[in-house]
Design a protein around this motif. Structure first.
Motif, mmCIF file in Angstrom:
data_model
loop_
_atom_site.group_PDB
_atom_site.id
_atom_site.type_symbol
_atom_site.label_atom_id
_atom_site.label_comp_id
_atom_site.label_asym_id
_atom_site.label_seq_id
_atom_site.Cartn_x
_atom_site.Cartn_y
_atom_site.Cartn_z
ATOM 1 N N GLY A 133 0.803 -1.217 0.000
ATOM 2 C CA GLY A 133 0.000 0.000 0.000
ATOM 3 C C GLY A 133 0.833 1.262 0.000
ATOM 4 O O GLY A 133 0.319 2.350 0.214
ATOM 5 N N CYS A 134 2.137 1.127 -0.188
ATOM 6 C CA CYS A 134 2.942 2.333 -0.311
ATOM 7 C C CYS A 134 4.235 1.997 -1.054
ATOM 8 O O CYS A 134 4.581 0.836 -1.219
ATOM 9 C CB CYS A 134 3.270 2.943 1.048
ATOM 10 N N VAL A 135 4.921 3.035 -1.516
ATOM 11 C CA VAL A 135 6.160 2.828 -2.247
ATOM 12 C C VAL A 135 7.262 3.603 -1.535
ATOM 13 O O VAL A 135 7.061 4.752 -1.135
ATOM 14 C CB VAL A 135 6.018 3.338 -3.700
ATOM 15 N N GLU A 136 8.431 2.940 -1.369
ATOM 16 C CA GLU A 136 9.526 3.639 -0.678
ATOM 17 C C GLU A 136 10.405 4.362 -1.680
ATOM 18 O O GLU A 136 10.459 4.006 -2.854
ATOM 19 C CB GLU A 136 10.366 2.627 0.105
ATOM 20 N N GLN A 137 11.106 5.344 -1.152
ATOM 21 C CA GLN A 137 12.039 6.092 -1.983
ATOM 22 C C GLN A 137 13.160 5.168 -2.446
ATOM 23 O O GLN A 137 13.664 4.362 -1.676
ATOM 24 C CB GLN A 137 12.620 7.240 -1.170
ATOM 25 N N GLY A 138 13.527 5.267 -3.725
ATOM 26 C CA GLY A 138 14.625 4.461 -4.229
ATOM 27 C C GLY A 138 14.235 3.103 -4.730
ATOM 28 O O GLY A 138 15.072 2.373 -5.244
ATOM 29 N N SER A 139 12.971 2.726 -4.607
ATOM 30 C CA SER A 139 12.590 1.401 -5.085
ATOM 31 C C SER A 139 12.420 1.436 -6.602
ATOM 32 O O SER A 139 12.134 2.470 -7.195
ATOM 33 C CB SER A 139 11.304 0.931 -4.415
ATOM 34 N N LYS A 140 12.627 0.260 -7.208
ATOM 35 C CA LYS A 140 12.565 0.176 -8.669
ATOM 36 C C LYS A 140 11.334 -0.602 -9.092
ATOM 37 O O LYS A 140 10.948 -1.562 -8.431
ATOM 38 C CB LYS A 140 13.796 -0.555 -9.202
ATOM 39 N N THR A 141 10.752 -0.188 -10.209
ATOM 40 C CA THR A 141 9.636 -0.948 -10.774
ATOM 41 C C THR A 141 9.453 -0.552 -12.239
ATOM 42 O O THR A 141 10.208 0.245 -12.769
ATOM 43 C CB THR A 141 8.334 -0.701 -9.976
ATOM 44 N N GLU A 142 8.433 -1.109 -12.874
ATOM 45 C CA GLU A 142 8.110 -0.706 -14.239
ATOM 46 C C GLU A 142 6.729 -0.086 -14.246
ATOM 47 O O GLU A 142 5.792 -0.634 -13.662
ATOM 48 C CB GLU A 142 8.134 -1.925 -15.168
ATOM 49 N N LEU A 143 6.609 1.035 -14.909
ATOM 50 C CA LEU A 143 5.320 1.715 -15.002
ATOM 51 C C LEU A 143 4.962 1.914 -16.469
ATOM 52 O O LEU A 143 5.849 2.038 -17.306
ATOM 53 C CB LEU A 143 5.395 3.089 -14.332
ATOM 54 N N PRO A 144 3.654 1.955 -16.774
ATOM 55 C CA PRO A 144 3.281 2.328 -18.142
ATOM 56 C C PRO A 144 3.724 3.759 -18.436
ATOM 57 O O PRO A 144 3.780 4.593 -17.525
ATOM 58 C CB PRO A 144 1.761 2.192 -18.164
ATOM 59 N N PHE A 145 4.020 4.026 -19.709
ATOM 60 C CA PHE A 145 4.623 5.298 -20.069
ATOM 61 C C PHE A 145 3.797 6.514 -19.646
ATOM 62 O O PHE A 145 4.329 7.505 -19.185
ATOM 63 C CB PHE A 145 4.884 5.340 -21.579
ATOM 64 N N TRP A 146 2.463 6.416 -19.814
ATOM 65 C CA TRP A 146 1.637 7.604 -19.510
ATOM 66 C C TRP A 146 1.797 8.036 -18.060
ATOM 67 O O TRP A 146 1.815 9.221 -17.746
ATOM 68 C CB TRP A 146 0.166 7.350 -19.852
ATOM 69 N N LEU A 147 1.928 7.033 -17.168
ATOM 70 C CA LEU A 147 2.064 7.344 -15.745
ATOM 71 C C LEU A 147 3.488 7.803 -15.441
ATOM 72 O O LEU A 147 3.700 8.819 -14.756
ATOM 73 C CB LEU A 147 1.707 6.101 -14.926
ATOM 74 N N ALA A 148 4.455 7.080 -15.985
ATOM 75 C CA ALA A 148 5.851 7.412 -15.728
ATOM 76 C C ALA A 148 6.168 8.826 -16.209
ATOM 77 O O ALA A 148 6.870 9.583 -15.543
ATOM 78 C CB ALA A 148 6.756 6.405 -16.428
ATOM 79 N N HIS A 149 5.617 9.185 -17.373
ATOM 80 C CA HIS A 149 5.882 10.492 -17.949
ATOM 81 C C HIS A 149 5.385 11.614 -17.042
ATOM 82 O O HIS A 149 6.102 12.579 -16.757
ATOM 83 C CB HIS A 149 5.200 10.566 -19.317
ATOM 84 N N GLU A 150 4.141 11.453 -16.561
ATOM 85 C CA GLU A 150 3.569 12.488 -15.690
ATOM 86 C C GLU A 150 4.347 12.595 -14.376
ATOM 87 O O GLU A 150 4.609 13.693 -13.882
ATOM 88 C CB GLU A 150 2.092 12.167 -15.378
#
Lengths: 266, 184
Positions: free
Chosen positions: B37-54
């Motif tokens: 339910g949360c994301v920490e600073q420095g963690s890695k993942t893959e996001l779809p481009f539309w979200l990553a771009h924003e």
């Protein structure tokens, strides 16, 4: 994953052949809407949570507020993304449906049954409204050119251009062909009440083939059983399957578009 | 923005890019397997481009080069661009590359133009000469954009042939789909 359902919906649309209709995917469509609601609820929760935090003024307020802010942002972006997918789905289908009115027939009953089944109720409504708008536009253009005040003042050349345009369409019809033939450029005087003038107006049909044919009649072969005693503009015909006929092009055009006949050449 | 209703635009923006989070984020479930339910600073993942771009525009993530533009692909393209299977790597190779280049690696632009120059020639050549049955294997390698080019080239060739030979003007509306087989 975020706004994944919207992507699935668009993918469903893209999998179909280009420019052709798939059945309306009501199930997936509703799932996207549900996902939107869920994103909205989570967004609301994060915002109200953040507001409460701010009032309490706890230790590292700014840090938590920031991470809440980004969480809310992601939900917000997902909402917008899902909206775009829904809009694109509906919009692209609407374009195909408009094309039916132009290319196949203006009445819903004129469309083949398998196409009718693919439309959702609101799309049927849209089709009906689009065709009636198209019909009323065609009627209006005819009336305008007949009684519009500006027609009294335009020059002979301009009139000729308009008549020529009409003639292109009217050529498909034998009556029109004769009328067109009898116009002489110099002697022609505009009379809005003349029978020919009114007939030209009636011939305007934007969905017809706009290229003037070489012959008002064409040879066709019937591909499907169409029933007996079908009323054409100059006769009734018995259009049994595989029979060949020599029909007015204007009559045959609609049946060819629907795949019930084919044009024979040579 | 490209056309808002553009189907290909939407599908292209769903391509995934690897990102590193620069900020901690609350209240989201990016990785469904963990359910933290949360994301920490420095963690890695893959996001779809539309979200990553924003998120990139708001400095929340940094974007790195996705696998379809990695060193291995570059080497393959340099060896013989026309034979590389770009479709399986990314169906919107060019569009995606154009969007991505200013965000993570400017050299993608050069790669794209180099690949396109060589492949374009091949696409046109095949579209005008190959019979349909033989082309299907070649078509598997093309990206979406190249497929459209191929179809455009082929349909203009057909139209030219039809113009030369003559044929019926009136036809069944293509919108109704392929001709059904006559019922027996």
């Amino acid at each position: 994953m975020y706004a994944r359902k919207g992507y699935e919906l668009v993918k469903d649309l893209a999998n179909g052949e280009k420019g052709q209709l798939q059945p309306f995917n009501e199930d997936l469509f509703n799932q996207v809407v549900d996902q939107c609601t869920q994103h909205y609820l989570e967004l609301q929760a994060l915002i109200s949570y953040g507001n409460r935090k701010m009032q309490e003024e706890s230790v590292d307020v700014r840090e938590t507020r920031n991470s809440d802010h980004y969480g809310a942002l992601i939900h917000h972006l997902s909402l917008i993304r899902n909206k775009r997918c829904l809009m694109a789905y509906v919009h692209n289908r609407a374009e195909v449906i408009q094309n039916f009115a132009w290319k196949v027939g203006l009445e819903l009953l004129e469309l083949p049954e398998e196409i009718q089944e693919k439309l959702s109720p609101s799309e049927k409504n849209y089709f009906g409204k689009h065709s009636s708008a198209l019909q009323s536009y065609m009627a209006e253009v005819g009336i305008d050119l007949n009684v519009g005040p500006w027609t009294d003042h335009i020059s002979v050349t301009e009139r000729w251009v308009i008549m020529y345009h009409y003639a292109m369409v009217a050529l498909a019809d034998e009556e029109g062909y004769k009328a067109y033939d009898s116009i002489s450029r110099e002697t022609r005087v505009y009379d809005p009440k003349s029978k020919m003038e009114q007939e030209f107006a009636n011939w305007i049909c934007l969905t017809k083939d706009m290229v003037p044919p070489k012959d008002p009649y064409i040879k066709v072969r019937v591909l499907d059983d169409m029933g007996e005693g079908i009323l054409l503009s100059d006769k009734t015909a018995n259009l049994a399957r595989h029979s060949m006929h020599f029909l007015k092009r204007t009559d045959a055009e609609q049946y060819i578009a629907r795949g019930l006949m084919e044009e024979l050449t040579g | 923005m490209a056309n808002y209703y553009d189907i290909d635009g939407i599908l292209m923006e769903e391509e995934f890019v690897p990102v590193v989070f620069q900020k901690a984020i609350n209240g989201v479930n990016i990785d469904e397997s963990t359910e933290k339910g949360c994301v920490e600073q420095g963690s890695k993942t893959e996001l779809p481009f539309w979200l990553a771009h924003e998120l990139h525009m708001r400095q929340a993530v940094s974007i790195s080069v996705p696998t379809c533009f990695n060193q291995k692909t570059r080497l393959e393209i340099q060896a013989d661009a026309a034979c590389v299977d770009l479709r399986s790597r990314c169906p919107y190779f060019y569009e995606f590359g154009c969007k991505l280049a200013p965000l993570c690696d400017k050299s993608i632009g050069l790669l794209l133009s180099y690949a396109f120059q060589i492949r374009y020639k091949e696409v046109l050549h095949k579209a005008h000469t190959t019979a349909f049955a033989a082309a299907s294997k070649f078509l598997m390698l093309l990206t979406k954009e190249e497929t459209y080019l191929y179809e455009a080239a082929q349909s203009s060739m057909l139209a030219f042939k039809k113009w030369r030979m003559g044929g019926p003007r009136l036809q069944r509306a293509s919108i109704l789909g392929r001709k059904r087989k006559p019922a027996e």
